[in-house]
Design an enzyme around this catalytic site. Sequence first.
Site, mmCIF file in Angstrom:
data_model
loop_
_atom_site.group_PDB
_atom_site.id
_atom_site.type_symbol
_atom_site.label_atom_id
_atom_site.label_comp_id
_atom_site.label_asym_id
_atom_site.label_seq_id
_atom_site.Cartn_x
_atom_site.Cartn_y
_atom_site.Cartn_z
ATOM 1 N N ILE A 163 5.453 6.412 186.877
ATOM 2 C CA ILE A 163 4.284 7.157 186.449
ATOM 3 C C ILE A 163 4.620 8.632 186.283
ATOM 4 O O ILE A 163 5.219 9.247 187.164
ATOM 5 C CB ILE A 163 3.153 6.989 187.490
ATOM 6 N N CYS A 164 4.215 9.175 185.157
ATOM 7 C CA CYS A 164 4.411 10.593 184.878
ATOM 8 C C CYS A 164 3.113 11.313 185.238
ATOM 9 O O CYS A 164 2.170 11.368 184.444
ATOM 10 C CB CYS A 164 4.747 10.789 183.402
ATOM 11 N N VAL A 165 3.071 11.790 186.467
ATOM 12 C CA VAL A 165 1.903 12.543 186.947
ATOM 13 C C VAL A 165 2.428 13.685 187.809
ATOM 14 O O VAL A 165 3.347 13.494 188.611
ATOM 15 C CB VAL A 165 0.899 11.634 187.695
#
Length: 166
Positions: free
Chosen positions: A100-102
């Site tokens: 996840i790109c957060v």
Amino acid sequence: MSLKSSTTKKKKKEIPFIAKRLMKELVRIEKSNLEGIRVFPSKTDTFFWLAMIDGPPETPYEDGHFQISIRFSDEYPIRPPSVQFLDIPFHPNIYKDGKICVDILQNEWSPAMNVEKILISIRSLLMDPNINSPANRDASKLFKENYSEYCKRVRNKINSEVGRKK
């Protein structure tokens, strides 16, 4: 005493602290009764949890149920846990391998953060993707250029591959 044995003793002392913090976080999550989020700690590994995130209502993900793995290192909470979708939705901020790109799992992480904040942030991402920082360029492009086709693709993936578990 050698440097190696000193480091080993230090890590052994940190493990009970981490386990205690994780237990407090788990109790807090259970008491919070977070909408659309459930957590399942491993019975055999304190450092591994599963979470289930329900797709938020009124989004293309609303019928989906997405399983996420959470792996804590012996450096938690100094370093964020490794968080990854096991049921991988078509989404601008989710890599094809489920990572996840957060920001809070990367450069915005702080030891003051916790699992509850991570899970809320991930569920929020399903409601409001950050298309300016894509992990999945195809999803980001389709979201920008043809939202109805994007929604159709999300739903097709949910209906065919993911989200059938409750």
